[in-house]
Design an enzyme around this catalytic site. Structure first.
Site, short mmCIF file in Angstrom:
data_model
loop_
_atom_site.label_atom_id
_atom_site.label_comp_id
_atom_site.label_asym_id
_atom_site.label_seq_id
_atom_site.Cartn_x
_atom_site.Cartn_y
_atom_site.Cartn_z
N HIS A 269 0.84 -1.21 0.00
CA HIS A 269 0.00 0.00 0.00
C HIS A 269 0.87 1.26 0.00
O HIS A 269 1.49 1.60 0.99
CB HIS A 269 -0.92 0.02 1.22
N GLU B 51 -11.02 4.59 6.72
CA GLU B 51 -9.84 5.24 7.30
C GLU B 51 -10.34 6.41 8.13
O GLU B 51 -10.34 7.57 7.70
CB GLU B 51 -8.86 5.71 6.22
N GLN C 107 -9.41 9.55 -5.24
CA GLN C 107 -9.14 10.25 -3.97
C GLN C 107 -10.30 11.16 -3.54
O GLN C 107 -10.60 11.27 -2.36
CB GLN C 107 -7.86 11.09 -4.12
N HIS D 11 -9.31 1.91 -0.02
CA HIS D 11 -9.17 2.60 1.25
C HIS D 11 -10.53 2.44 1.93
O HIS D 11 -11.54 2.89 1.38
CB HIS D 11 -8.88 4.08 1.03
N HIS E 125 1.52 5.40 -2.08
CA HIS E 125 1.03 6.49 -2.97
C HIS E 125 2.24 7.10 -3.67
O HIS E 125 2.83 8.06 -3.18
CB HIS E 125 0.28 7.54 -2.17
N TRP F 117 0.81 13.91 3.75
CA TRP F 117 0.28 13.26 4.95
C TRP F 117 1.37 12.90 5.96
O TRP F 117 1.09 12.65 7.12
CB TRP F 117 -0.48 11.99 4.56
N ASP G 222 2.44 3.24 2.91
CA ASP G 222 1.43 4.26 2.60
C ASP G 222 2.05 5.56 2.08
O ASP G 222 1.79 5.97 0.95
CB ASP G 222 0.53 4.52 3.82
#
Ligand SMILES: [Zn+2]
Length: 426
Positions: free
Chosen positions: A57, A213, A152, A210, A59, A315, A309
Site C-alpha cells: 500500500h 480510514e 481520492q 481505502h 502512494h 500526509w 502508505d
C-alpha cells in the site's frame, strides 16, 4: 555450473547453514550444506537471507513532495487531502516521474522490490496515471510496480469520478480502488463499494479500497466490501486498506464482522506509521492508536499485511522505503511483542504482502525467482529490531544493490579499539 550459490544462510523459518543454488534467475535448490561449482559464490556467514520486501500500500504519485506547496499544519488526514488538492494543479509529469523514480531507487536499496501504489484518478487529465504508467514501464527491469485506480476525491462525490476511473483502467491500471468513507453519506459509500466491485468483477481485476480510514466506529464499509466480495465471487482478490474504524468499533459487532471478512477471503492492509500518526487527531486524552485489529484479524485467519502508505508527502514527512521500519512500528502499535508476534510482523511485509500483491514466483523454494535480500541480522526478530542493513539485494539472480555493514568503531579510554553492531554474543 550454477550462476550463483549462497552458502551458510539462515532462513526466516529458522533453518541454518542453508545453501541456495541459482540458475537462470531462479532458485533451483535450497538445501543444507550444499557446495557446488558456481560463477559467483557468497558466504552468508550465518546471516539471514529473506525473500525481498513488498509494500502492499503506497502512494507513489505523492511521494517526496513534502513541503509542496506547504507543510500540513494540523497533521490530519483531511488537511492532507486538501493539501494534495492544492498540489495537483501544480504537478507536472516530469517532476512526478523524477520523484517516483528517486523513490524506487531508495526502495531497491532497502530490498523493497514490489510496490502496490494507488494513483489518484480524480483529475480529468489523468496526468498522474500516465506518469506512473511510464514509471512502471521504466522500473520493470528491477521492480514490480502495481497500480490501483484510486478516486481520492470520491468516485461518486467528484464530478466525472466513475468515468475517470474507468479511463484509468482502460489505460492499463491494474486494480480498482475506492474511498467509501469519503463519499458524502454512508449510503453513497456503500453504493460506491457495490459499483466498484461490480466494475472489478466485469473486468477481472483485483480490488483494493481505502476502507473506513476514520476513527468513526460507525464507518462499516468493510462489511459491504466483504459482502460484495462473496456476492460477486471475488474471494482472494479483494483487499480492505486501513480499516482503522475497526479500532473503535463495538466489540460485539467486531465479533460478527471478523468471521465475515475471513469467509470472504478479503485481505486487510494496515499502515502502522500512518495510522498512528493520522488517527485519534480529534481525541484529547485518552488518545486512540487507531490502527485496525491486527492480531485479532490474524487469529481469525485473515491475511493481514503492512504498508508504508506515505513517504515525505502531504500526509507524512518521514519514511525511507524501509519495510522493517513499518514492521517495527506495527509490532509496537499492535503490541505484538512476543517472538511469534514479531515474526508475524515480518510476514506482514513479506509473504502476507505477496498474497495481497498476487506476486508469482515469490519465496525461498526451488522454482521461485531468485529475488532475495541478505540482511545484517541473524533472524527476522533481529532484522526488525535493528532495521538491519541490506547487505545485498538480488532480483532474479542479479545483484541490484549493496550496502556496507553497519559497524561502529569504538574509541574508549583505556580500552582497546573495538567494533559493535548491536548483536548480543550468546
Ligand atoms: Zn493510502
Amino acid at each position: 555450473m550454477l550462476n550463483l550459490l549462497i552458502t551458510h544462510a539462515t532462513l526466516p523459518d529458522g533453518r541454518t547453514d542453508m545453501s541456495i543454488a541459482v540458475q537462470d534467475g531462479r532458485i533451483v535448490e535450497v538445501t543444507a550444506g550444499l557446495d557446488a561449482p558456481a560463477h559467483e559464490k557468497l558466504d552468508a556467514q550465518g546471516l539471514l537471507v529473506a525473500p525481498h520486501f513488498i509494500d502492499p500500500h503506497f502512494h507513489m504519485d505523492a511521494t517526496l513532495s513534502y513541503g509542496l506547496p506547504r507543510v500540513n499544519q494540523s497533521g490530519t488526514l483531511l488537511e492532507g487531502i486538501a493539501l494534495w488538492g492544492e498540489l495537483k494543479p501544480l504537478l507536472t509529469a516530469e517532476a512526478l516521474i523524477e520523484r517516483a523514480l528517486a523513490y524506487c531507487d531508495w526502495a531497491v536499496a532497502k530490498g523493497l522490490l514490489a510496490i502496490r501504489s494507488h494513483v489518484d484518478t480524480s483529475d480529468t487529465s489523468l496526468l498522474a496515471v500516465d506518469a506512473l504508467l511510464e514509471v512502471k514501464r521504466r522500473v520493470s527491469p528491477y521492480l514490480d510496480l502495481q497500480l490501483v485506480a484510486f478516486p481520492q476525491d470520491g468516485v461518486l462525490r467528484s464530478r466525472g469520478g466513475v468515468a475517470n476511473l474507468k479511463r484509468a483502467l482502460d489505460k492499463g491500471v491494474d486494480a480498482v480502488g475506492g474511498i467509501p468513507h469519503f463519499e458524502r453519506t454512508m449510503a453513497d459509500g456503500a453504493a460506491s463499494v457495490k459499483l466498484l466491485c461490480e466494475l472489478a468483477a466485469e473486468r477481472g481485476l483485483p480490488v483494493d479500497m481505502h476502507c473506513d480510514e476514520s476513527d468513526d466506529p460507525l464507518s462499516r464499509h468493510i462489511e459491504t466490501l466483504a459482502f460484495e466480495t462473496q456476492r460477486l465471487g471475488l474471494q482472494g482478490r479483494v483487499t480492505g486498506s486501513h480499516c482503522t474504524s475497526m479500532h473503535s468499533m463495538d466489540n460485539y459487532y467486531v465479533s460478527k464482522l471478523l468471521p465475515l471478512i475471513a469467509e470472504a477471503g478479503v485481505s486487510v492492509v494496515a499502515n502502522p506509521l500512518i495510522n498512528i500518526t493520522l488517527q485519534g487527531r480529534h481525541d484529547s486524552y485518552p488518545k486512540r492508536r487507531g490502527m485496525t485489529r491486527v492480531p485479532e484479524l490474524m487469529r481469525q485467519g485473515v491475511n493481514v499485511a503492512f504498508g508504508h502508505d506515505c513517504v515525505m508527502d502531504p500526509w507524512y514527512g518521514m519514511g525511507s522505503g524501509d519495510m522493517l521500519e513499518v514492521a517495527h512500528m506495527g509490532l509496537h502499535v499492535a503490541q505484538m511483542t512476543s517472538q511469534s508476534g514479531i515474526r508475524q510482523c515480518f510476514d506482514a511485509v513479506t509473504v502476507n504482502a505477496a498474497k495481497v500483491f498476487g506476486l508469482r514466483g515469490y519465496g525461498l523454494e526451488a522454482g521461485c525467482d531468485a529475488s532475495f535480500v541478505l540482511l545484517q541480522a541473524r533472524d527476522p526478530v533481529e532484522a526488525i529490531r535493528l532495521r538491519a542493513t541490506r547487505l545485498k539485494v538480488y532480483r532474479k539472480g542479479r545483484l541490484l544493490a549493496e550496502t556496507p555493514a553497519a559497524t561502529a568503531s569504538l574509541h574508549l579510554a583505556d580500552r582497546p579499539a573495538a567494533t559493535a553492531w548491536m548483536h548480543p554474543k550468546h
